[in-house]
Design a protein around this motif. Structure first.
Motif, mmCIF file in Angstrom:
data_model
loop_
_atom_site.group_PDB
_atom_site.id
_atom_site.type_symbol
_atom_site.label_atom_id
_atom_site.label_comp_id
_atom_site.label_asym_id
_atom_site.label_seq_id
_atom_site.Cartn_x
_atom_site.Cartn_y
_atom_site.Cartn_z
ATOM 1 N N PHE A 94 12.100 -3.616 12.458
ATOM 2 C CA PHE A 94 11.239 -3.306 11.320
ATOM 3 C C PHE A 94 9.958 -2.577 11.734
ATOM 4 C CE2 PHE A 94 13.528 -7.173 9.973
ATOM 5 C CZ PHE A 94 14.169 -6.651 8.870
ATOM 6 N N LEU A 95 9.682 -2.485 13.028
ATOM 7 C CA LEU A 95 8.436 -1.869 13.486
ATOM 8 C C LEU A 95 8.584 -0.353 13.557
ATOM 9 C CD1 LEU A 95 7.362 -4.319 16.327
ATOM 10 C CD2 LEU A 95 6.476 -4.182 14.010
ATOM 11 N N LYS A 96 7.620 0.341 12.985
ATOM 12 C CA LYS A 96 7.576 1.800 13.008
ATOM 13 C C LYS A 96 6.157 2.235 13.376
ATOM 14 C CE LYS A 96 11.741 2.075 11.354
ATOM 15 N NZ LYS A 96 12.784 1.954 12.278
ATOM 16 N N GLU A 97 6.025 3.494 13.789
ATOM 17 C CA GLU A 97 4.717 4.050 14.143
ATOM 18 C C GLU A 97 4.192 4.907 13.004
ATOM 19 O OE1 GLU A 97 4.069 5.818 18.040
ATOM 20 O OE2 GLU A 97 5.998 4.978 18.650
ATOM 21 N N TYR A 104 3.393 -0.563 12.535
ATOM 22 C CA TYR A 104 3.324 -1.290 11.276
ATOM 23 C C TYR A 104 4.731 -1.790 10.942
ATOM 24 C CZ TYR A 104 5.326 2.810 8.971
ATOM 25 O OH TYR A 104 6.151 3.834 8.601
ATOM 26 N N VAL A 105 4.811 -2.724 10.016
ATOM 27 C CA VAL A 105 6.101 -3.271 9.596
ATOM 28 C C VAL A 105 6.590 -2.433 8.418
ATOM 29 C CG1 VAL A 105 7.313 -5.286 8.704
ATOM 30 C CG2 VAL A 105 5.501 -5.575 10.377
ATOM 31 N N ASN A 106 7.753 -1.849 8.567
ATOM 32 C CA ASN A 106 8.306 -0.948 7.562
ATOM 33 C C ASN A 106 9.208 -1.720 6.606
ATOM 34 O OD1 ASN A 106 8.999 1.380 6.213
ATOM 35 N ND2 ASN A 106 10.553 1.986 7.691
ATOM 36 N N LEU A 107 8.606 -2.302 5.586
ATOM 37 C CA LEU A 107 9.341 -2.999 4.528
ATOM 38 C C LEU A 107 8.828 -2.490 3.192
ATOM 39 C CD1 LEU A 107 9.419 -6.755 5.619
ATOM 40 C CD2 LEU A 107 11.358 -5.245 5.379
ATOM 41 N N SER A 108 9.729 -2.070 2.330
ATOM 42 C CA SER A 108 9.318 -1.622 1.004
ATOM 43 C C SER A 108 9.163 -2.831 0.088
ATOM 44 C CB SER A 108 10.343 -0.644 0.440
ATOM 45 O OG SER A 108 11.564 -1.317 0.192
ATOM 46 N N LYS A 109 8.549 -2.594 -1.065
ATOM 47 C CA LYS A 109 8.383 -3.680 -2.028
ATOM 48 C C LYS A 109 9.733 -4.168 -2.546
ATOM 49 C CE LYS A 109 3.757 -2.496 -3.464
ATOM 50 N NZ LYS A 109 2.837 -2.240 -4.555
ATOM 51 N N THR A 110 10.687 -3.259 -2.653
ATOM 52 C CA THR A 110 12.031 -3.636 -3.096
ATOM 53 C C THR A 110 12.699 -4.557 -2.084
ATOM 54 O OG1 THR A 110 12.203 -1.462 -4.149
ATOM 55 C CG2 THR A 110 14.228 -2.729 -3.905
ATOM 56 N N GLN A 111 12.562 -4.227 -0.808
ATOM 57 C CA GLN A 111 13.139 -5.087 0.223
ATOM 58 C C GLN A 111 12.486 -6.464 0.214
ATOM 59 O OE1 GLN A 111 12.341 -2.405 3.507
ATOM 60 N NE2 GLN A 111 14.552 -2.204 3.888
ATOM 61 N N ILE A 176 4.254 -11.035 9.069
ATOM 62 C CA ILE A 176 3.479 -10.154 9.939
ATOM 63 C C ILE A 176 2.977 -8.942 9.157
ATOM 64 C CG2 ILE A 176 3.635 -8.658 11.965
ATOM 65 C CD1 ILE A 176 5.337 -10.818 13.264
ATOM 66 N N LYS A 177 3.758 -8.460 8.198
ATOM 67 C CA LYS A 177 3.309 -7.343 7.352
ATOM 68 C C LYS A 177 2.063 -7.737 6.576
ATOM 69 C CE LYS A 177 4.820 -4.264 3.632
ATOM 70 N NZ LYS A 177 4.280 -3.062 4.164
ATOM 71 N N LYS A 178 2.030 -8.966 6.044
ATOM 72 C CA LYS A 178 0.855 -9.437 5.314
ATOM 73 C C LYS A 178 -0.373 -9.476 6.220
ATOM 74 C CE LYS A 178 3.019 -12.331 1.815
ATOM 75 N NZ LYS A 178 3.183 -13.716 1.319
ATOM 76 N N LYS A 179 -0.178 -9.910 7.471
ATOM 77 C CA LYS A 179 -1.303 -9.958 8.409
ATOM 78 C C LYS A 179 -1.814 -8.562 8.738
ATOM 79 C CE LYS A 179 -0.153 -14.323 10.561
ATOM 80 N NZ LYS A 179 0.061 -15.057 11.789
ATOM 81 N N ILE A 180 -0.896 -7.620 8.901
ATOM 82 C CA ILE A 180 -1.300 -6.236 9.187
ATOM 83 C C ILE A 180 -2.035 -5.650 7.989
ATOM 84 C CG2 ILE A 180 -0.437 -3.904 9.591
ATOM 85 C CD1 ILE A 180 1.780 -5.128 11.306
ATOM 86 N N ASP A 181 -1.550 -5.936 6.771
ATOM 87 C CA ASP A 181 -2.195 -5.410 5.573
ATOM 88 C C ASP A 181 -3.589 -5.986 5.398
ATOM 89 O OD1 ASP A 181 0.011 -3.851 5.077
ATOM 90 O OD2 ASP A 181 0.861 -5.205 3.558
ATOM 91 N N LYS A 182 -3.816 -7.228 5.802
ATOM 92 C CA LYS A 182 -5.158 -7.822 5.722
ATOM 93 C C LYS A 182 -6.135 -7.132 6.665
ATOM 94 C CE LYS A 182 -3.965 -12.493 4.281
ATOM 95 N NZ LYS A 182 -3.950 -13.904 4.681
ATOM 96 N N LEU A 183 -5.629 -6.633 7.802
ATOM 97 C CA LEU A 183 -6.496 -5.962 8.764
ATOM 98 C C LEU A 183 -6.927 -4.574 8.295
ATOM 99 C CD1 LEU A 183 -4.709 -6.849 12.125
ATOM 100 C CD2 LEU A 183 -6.818 -7.816 11.214
#
Length: 184
Positions: A94-97, A104-111, A176-183
């Motif tokens: 799930f990790l992308k640059e 960052y974690v590459n997850l869409s809202k649909t996923q 982990i996506k939530k933690k990255i978004d908080k940063l």
């Protein structure tokens, strides 16, 4: 007789365990020797990178480049102390640059919605199991019916836990996506 069988069994298990540990140690020692040889003889960069990547594969268990491993370490440092390397290597798919070179974690809202709905369905199935097996528990009169009831519980909740475990990486990726978004 039982003592001899037990000793034979324990010796075989000890040999099997030592073989797997020795294999890992031999691979690590071999790569260390190659790494020292490259440092001492100043061999070209491709050989050096190959050895470092082999060491990295032994340590992490994942086939990643040194550059990507450094980015994972940078992400771990950015996220703080409660995120481990093991967790980040689990969600490596799930990790992308981004454009800046940060992971960052590459997850869409649909996923994310699909993953959460899957967890809700499993949770409903667990609650439904209680509702399903509660009336059946009243019909236990002998040992056979008790064993059949326990076997049914085991299989039902075993399947529920199996399907819940299938989505462990995805749930970790959401956290982990939530933690990255908080940063950000």
């Amino acid at each position: 007789m039982k003592k001899e069988i037990f000793e034979i069994l324990m010796n075989s298990l000890d040999r099997m365990f030592s073989m797997s540990v020795n294999k890992k140690e031999k691979e690590t020692d071999y790569n260390d020797k190659i790494f020292k040889m490259i440092k001492e003889n100043d061999l070209p960069a491709p050989f050096r990178e190959l050895t470092i990547e082999n060491q990295l594969i032994l340590v992490t268990g994942k086939n990643v480049s040194v550059r990507f491993a450094m980015k994972i370490q940078e992400l771990k440092n950015r996220l703080g102390g409660n995120v481990t390397d093991k967790q980040l290597y689990r969600i490596i798919s799930f990790l992308k640059e981004d454009e800046g070179g940060k992971l960052y974690v590459n997850l869409s809202k649909t996923q994310i919605m699909m993953i959460r709905s899957y967890f809700i369905i499993i949770f409903i199935a667990i609650i439904y199991g209680v509702k399903l097996f509660w009336p059946l528990s009243e019909h236990i009169h002998d040992l056979n019916s008790f064993l059949f009831f326990c076997l049914g519980l085991f299989f039902y909740y075993g399947f529920c836990l199996f399907f819940l475990n299938l989505m462990g990486k995805e749930q970790l990726a959401i956290i982990i996506k939530k933690k990255i978004d908080k940063l950000r």
